[in-house]
Scaffold this active site. Structure first.
Site, PDB file in Angstrom:
ATOM      1  N   LYS A  24       2.049   2.403  -4.995  1.00 10.52           N
ATOM      2  CA  LYS A  24       2.802   1.980  -6.186  1.00 10.52           C
ATOM      3  C   LYS A  24       2.051   2.290  -7.480  1.00 10.52           C
ATOM      4  O   LYS A  24       2.651   2.713  -8.461  1.00 10.52           O
ATOM      5  CB  LYS A  24       3.103   0.478  -6.116  1.00 10.52           C
ATOM      6  CG  LYS A  24       4.069   0.116  -5.002  1.00 10.52           C
ATOM      7  CD  LYS A  24       4.309  -1.370  -4.935  1.00 10.52           C
ATOM      8  CE  LYS A  24       3.138  -2.166  -4.484  1.00 10.52           C
ATOM      9  NZ  LYS A  24       2.702  -1.944  -3.100  1.00 10.52           N
ATOM     10  N   GLY A  25       0.708   2.109  -7.437  1.00 12.89           N
ATOM     11  CA  GLY A  25      -0.093   2.339  -8.643  1.00 12.89           C
ATOM     12  C   GLY A  25       0.134   3.745  -9.175  1.00 12.89           C
ATOM     13  O   GLY A  25       0.257   3.971 -10.378  1.00 12.89           O
ATOM     14  N   LYS A  58       2.673  10.368  -0.695  1.00 12.19           N
ATOM     15  CA  LYS A  58       1.775  10.883   0.352  1.00 12.19           C
ATOM     16  C   LYS A  58       2.458  11.809   1.350  1.00 12.19           C
ATOM     17  O   LYS A  58       2.098  11.826   2.540  1.00 12.19           O
ATOM     18  CB  LYS A  58       1.075   9.720   1.064  1.00 12.19           C
ATOM     19  CG  LYS A  58       0.226   8.883   0.092  1.00 12.19           C
ATOM     20  CD  LYS A  58      -0.553   7.803   0.775  1.00 12.19           C
ATOM     21  CE  LYS A  58      -1.997   8.190   0.979  1.00 12.19           C
ATOM     22  NZ  LYS A  58      -2.868   7.042   1.319  1.00 12.19           N
ATOM     23  N   LEU A  59       3.418  12.589   0.870  1.00  6.58           N
ATOM     24  CA  LEU A  59       4.064  13.561   1.759  1.00  6.58           C
ATOM     25  C   LEU A  59       3.018  14.527   2.316  1.00  6.58           C
ATOM     26  O   LEU A  59       3.087  14.926   3.488  1.00  6.58           O
ATOM     27  CB  LEU A  59       5.145  14.340   0.981  1.00  6.58           C
ATOM     28  CG  LEU A  59       5.959  15.312   1.821  1.00  6.58           C
ATOM     29  CD1 LEU A  59       6.915  14.562   2.747  1.00  6.58           C
ATOM     30  CD2 LEU A  59       6.740  16.294   0.951  1.00  6.58           C
ATOM     31  N   ASP A  85       0.819  -1.226   0.000  1.00  2.81           N
ATOM     32  CA  ASP A  85       0.000   0.000   0.000  1.00  2.81           C
ATOM     33  C   ASP A  85       0.846   1.267   0.000  1.00  2.81           C
ATOM     34  O   ASP A  85       0.449   2.289   0.559  1.00  2.81           O
ATOM     35  CB  ASP A  85      -0.963   0.030   1.209  1.00  2.81           C
ATOM     36  CG  ASP A  85      -1.814  -1.220   1.284  1.00  2.81           C
ATOM     37  OD1 ASP A  85      -2.319  -1.638   0.235  1.00  2.81           O
ATOM     38  OD2 ASP A  85      -1.932  -1.785   2.385  1.00  2.81           O
ATOM     39  N   VAL A  99       2.515  14.325  -3.836  1.00  2.00           N
ATOM     40  CA  VAL A  99       1.900  15.229  -2.846  1.00  2.00           C
ATOM     41  C   VAL A  99       0.377  15.247  -2.993  1.00  2.00           C
ATOM     42  O   VAL A  99      -0.274  16.206  -2.570  1.00  2.00           O
ATOM     43  CB  VAL A  99       2.493  16.664  -2.980  1.00  2.00           C
ATOM     44  CG1 VAL A  99       3.911  16.716  -2.470  1.00  2.00           C
ATOM     45  CG2 VAL A  99       2.416  17.161  -4.427  1.00  2.00           C
ATOM     46  N   GLY A 131      -4.532  -4.096  -4.682  1.00  2.00           N
ATOM     47  CA  GLY A 131      -5.497  -3.113  -5.163  1.00  2.00           C
ATOM     48  C   GLY A 131      -4.804  -1.789  -5.395  1.00  2.00           C
ATOM     49  O   GLY A 131      -4.503  -1.079  -4.454  1.00  2.00           O
ATOM     50  N   HIS A 132      -4.485  -1.514  -6.652  1.00  3.84           N
ATOM     51  CA  HIS A 132      -3.863  -0.227  -6.979  1.00  3.84           C
ATOM     52  C   HIS A 132      -4.941   0.764  -7.370  1.00  3.84           C
ATOM     53  O   HIS A 132      -5.845   0.427  -8.127  1.00  3.84           O
ATOM     54  CB  HIS A 132      -2.926  -0.372  -8.189  1.00  3.84           C
ATOM     55  CG  HIS A 132      -1.669  -1.104  -7.890  1.00  3.84           C
ATOM     56  ND1 HIS A 132      -0.897  -1.681  -8.867  1.00  3.84           N
ATOM     57  CD2 HIS A 132      -1.045  -1.336  -6.730  1.00  3.84           C
ATOM     58  CE1 HIS A 132       0.143  -2.255  -8.302  1.00  3.84           C
ATOM     59  NE2 HIS A 132       0.078  -2.069  -7.018  1.00  3.84           N
ATOM     60  N   ARG A 159       2.646 -28.882  -6.710  1.00  8.25           N
ATOM     61  CA  ARG A 159       2.525 -29.398  -8.074  1.00  8.25           C
ATOM     62  C   ARG A 159       1.164 -30.027  -8.371  1.00  8.25           C
ATOM     63  O   ARG A 159       1.043 -30.995  -9.093  1.00  8.25           O
ATOM     64  CB  ARG A 159       3.676 -30.369  -8.391  1.00  8.25           C
ATOM     65  CG  ARG A 159       4.989 -29.610  -8.479  1.00  8.25           C
ATOM     66  CD  ARG A 159       6.160 -30.424  -8.101  1.00  8.25           C
ATOM     67  NE  ARG A 159       6.076 -30.845  -6.712  1.00  8.25           N
ATOM     68  CZ  ARG A 159       6.882 -31.730  -6.156  1.00  8.25           C
ATOM     69  NH1 ARG A 159       7.808 -32.310  -6.867  1.00  8.25           N
ATOM     70  NH2 ARG A 159       6.754 -32.039  -4.890  1.00  8.25           N
ATOM     71  N   GLN A 176       2.003  -5.666  -3.300  1.00 12.43           N
ATOM     72  CA  GLN A 176       2.391  -5.802  -1.882  1.00 12.43           C
ATOM     73  C   GLN A 176       3.753  -5.124  -1.638  1.00 12.43           C
ATOM     74  O   GLN A 176       4.090  -4.192  -2.353  1.00 12.43           O
ATOM     75  CB  GLN A 176       2.391  -7.266  -1.440  1.00 12.43           C
ATOM     76  CG  GLN A 176       0.998  -7.897  -1.356  1.00 12.43           C
ATOM     77  CD  GLN A 176       0.535  -8.510  -2.652  1.00 12.43           C
ATOM     78  OE1 GLN A 176       1.298  -9.130  -3.368  1.00 12.43           O
ATOM     79  NE2 GLN A 176      -0.728  -8.369  -2.974  1.00 12.43           N
TER      80      GLN A 176
HETATM   81  P1  IMP Z   1      -2.840 -12.670   1.432  1.00 12.73           P
HETATM   82  O1  IMP Z   1      -1.893 -12.108   0.439  1.00 12.73           O
HETATM   83  O2  IMP Z   1      -4.284 -12.374   1.110  1.00 12.73           O
HETATM   84  O3  IMP Z   1      -2.579 -14.123   1.712  1.00 12.73           O
HETATM   85  O4  IMP Z   1      -2.577 -11.917   2.825  1.00 12.73           O
HETATM   86  C1  IMP Z   1      -1.366 -12.070   3.550  1.00 12.73           C
HETATM   87  C2  IMP Z   1      -0.936 -10.764   4.203  1.00 12.73           C
HETATM   88  O5  IMP Z   1      -0.567  -9.846   3.175  1.00 12.73           O
HETATM   89  C3  IMP Z   1      -2.038 -10.067   5.010  1.00 12.73           C
HETATM   90  O6  IMP Z   1      -1.431  -9.386   6.103  1.00 12.73           O
HETATM   91  C4  IMP Z   1      -2.599  -9.066   4.042  1.00 12.73           C
HETATM   92  O7  IMP Z   1      -3.207  -7.979   4.707  1.00 12.73           O
HETATM   93  C5  IMP Z   1      -1.333  -8.659   3.320  1.00 12.73           C
HETATM   94  N1  IMP Z   1      -1.607  -8.140   1.984  1.00 12.73           N
HETATM   95  C6  IMP Z   1      -1.951  -8.828   0.880  1.00 12.73           C
HETATM   96  N2  IMP Z   1      -2.108  -8.006  -0.175  1.00 12.73           N
HETATM   97  C7  IMP Z   1      -1.845  -6.775   0.269  1.00 12.73           C
HETATM   98  C8  IMP Z   1      -1.792  -5.496  -0.356  1.00 12.73           C
HETATM   99  O8  IMP Z   1      -2.032  -5.329  -1.560  1.00 12.73           O
HETATM  100  N3  IMP Z   1      -1.448  -4.464   0.453  1.00 12.73           N
HETATM  101  C9  IMP Z   1      -1.141  -4.625   1.764  1.00 12.73           C
HETATM  102  N4  IMP Z   1      -1.179  -5.783   2.384  1.00 12.73           N
HETATM  103  C10 IMP Z   1      -1.513  -6.856   1.640  1.00 12.73           C
END
Ligand code: IMP
Length: 445
Positions: A33-34, A348-349, A30, A431, A57-58, A161, A241
């Site tokens: 990056k998007g 996000k400064l 979060d 910003v 989610g971007h 596998r 992530q």
């Molecule tokens: P999973 O990827 O759904 O298995 O979640 C594993 C961990 O990664 C959890 O703490 C989620 O909140 C975190 N996580 C997964 N995707 C994101 C993301 O896009 N942003 C922030 N945290 C994420």
């Protein structure tokens, strides 16, 4: 063009230098990056997602429109770019069809010419999602806080596998056979846990329908990208992530099941490490974390709620509130090492504009023991207390600023400290959420 260096002096880092660039998150995801991919995509020809799934989610703001992307690279918002969902991604076929349709409804052109799905990417299927939820509820207080999108179980099947791949969707009889075996086995697990079994017919019909829709987009991603390199195209690799969620390098087990780090870009696309020219690390001007797991610099409740509100720190995938905290240079220094980050994009400064005082964590302390790097034993990490440096706030809006030298002095001092402590120059500062609310660091001196 220059970036801010460790000593706050000029160093040549062209914001526009592209070639083959990997963009990684330097914290717990979060990082915005998007937003930065959207800036860099302008100079690239191909944009490749290399890991994760629709747990990501971007969000990209263009004018008044907001586009939320889960599986499709943000490059899709730029006409003429080829976007690739790499082999390292896990693809929920039904969710991907919905995403394509939603973006088309918003006026985005998506065709097999600008979107390619790698045939060897693995599928996320309904039983993965049910197992994800079931495992989480069984863990109780020990839960990871996953997005429940089935990501862990899908990567688990890949490693065991027994996964089903995108290319399997193209051969109906084979797909049915594989799916039947998987559903029978998983239904037994679901029944044992008191859950409802899945209907093979319903799941199979839904997947094959999605497969028919996706068929024209499915190709050999490796051949495509190597052809692109031969034609000297610029490729941008977009990580989802963040480094601290990497299954090997993150705060295990509170991690995702893939490699959001720079190495993951090669494994998740088929491009060799020798062909990577630059790694950009995206970090927020503070820190956030969603889900469970230790977070040394987390704010107290009052400031946490305030920054969560101002920064709109709610997950785009799950709607969950993110925990917020001070910038942690122990975390980002580690991310710099693991990823070989050449330069940082700080996002996000503006969220910090109102603060009279800011802190940067420069080390951890546990009793008499000091840590300059993050301990991998989570019991140790939980006991660590941050060692902070304090900086004066700027208490003026930065939202209108477009040149680095126009940022308030205290903001520049704060950014220079981030750069110094993290061991990388800063090339971009954002910003505000909109495309134009970006400061490209040209001359910081
Ligand atoms: P999973 O990827 O759904 O298995 O979640 C594993 C961990 O990664 C959890 O703490 C989620 O909140 C975190 N996580 C997964 N995707 C994101 C993301 O896009 N942003 C922030 N945290 C994420």
């Amino acid at each position: 063009m220059t970036g801010i260096t460790l000593a706050g002096q000029a160093r040549i880092i062209s914001v526009f230098f592209m070639a083959n660039t990997i963009l990684v998150g330097g914290q717990w995801g979060d990082e915005g990056k998007g937003r930065i991919i959207d800036v860099l995509a302008e100079k690239s020809d191909y944009v490749v997602r290399y890991q994760g799934g629709n747990n990501a989610g971007h969000e990209v703001h263009i004018g008044d429109a907001v586009y939320v992307l889960h599986l499709i690279p943000s490059g899709i918002l730029h006409p003429g770019k080829v976007c690739v969902i790499g082999n390292g991604v896990v693809v929920d076929p039904v969710a991907l069809v919905d995403e394509i349709k939603n973006l088309r409804r918003q006026g985005i052109r998506i065709t097999p010419q600008n979107l390619v799905i790698s045939e060897t990417a693995h599928l996320v299927l309904p039983y993965h999602k049910l197992l994800d939820a079931e495992r989480e509820s069984r863990k109780g207080a020990q839960k990871i806080g996953t997005t429940k999108r089935g990501i862990g179980p899908a990567y688990g099947d890949k490693a065991a596998r027994i996964g089903i791949r995108v290319l399997d969707l193209l051969k109906t009889a084979r797909f049915r056979e594989k799916l039947r075996t998987r559903i029978e086995e998983n239904n037994a697990i679901l029944r044992a846990g008191g859950g409802k079994p899945l209907s093979f017919d319903a799941v199979c019909a839904e997947c094959l329908r999605a497969g028919r829709f996706l068929r024209p987009f499915i190709r050999n991603g490796v051949t495509l990208l190597h052809d692109a390199m031969r034609q000297r195209k610029n490729i941008l690799f977009e990580g989802a992530q963040g480094t601290l969620l990497d299954i090997d390098f993150g705060t295990y087990p509170y991690v995702t099941s893939s490699h959001p780090t720079a190495g993951g870009a090669c494994v998740g696309s088929g491009i060799p490490p020798t062909c990577i020219d630059r790694v950009v690390g995206v970090v927020k001007a503070y820190t956030t974390r969603v889900g469970e797991g230790p977070f040394p610099t987390q704010y107290d409740d009052e400031l946490g709620t305030e920054i969560q509100k101002i920064g709109d720190e709610f997950g785009r995938t799950t709607g969950r509130g993110r925990r917020c905290g001070w910038f942690d240079s122990v975390v980002v220094r580690y991310a710099q090492q693991i990823n070989g980050i050449n330069d940082l994009a700080v996002t996000k400064l503006d969220v910090l504009d109102h603060l009279s005082e800011l802190k940067i964590c420069v080390a951890y302390r546990n009793g008499r023991k000091a840590y300059r790097t993050i301990p991998m034993d989570l019991d140790d990490l939980r006991r660590c207390k941050p060692v902070y440096e304090t900086y004066k706030g700027w208490q003026t809006s930065t939202k209108q600023v477009r040149r680095y030298r126009d940022l308030p002095l205290n903001a520049r001092t704060y950014l220079a400290a981030i750069s110094r402590h993290c061991g990388a120059p800063i090339s971009i500062v954002s910003v505000g959420p909109r495309r134009h609310e970006t400061v490209l660091v040209r001359n910081s001196s």
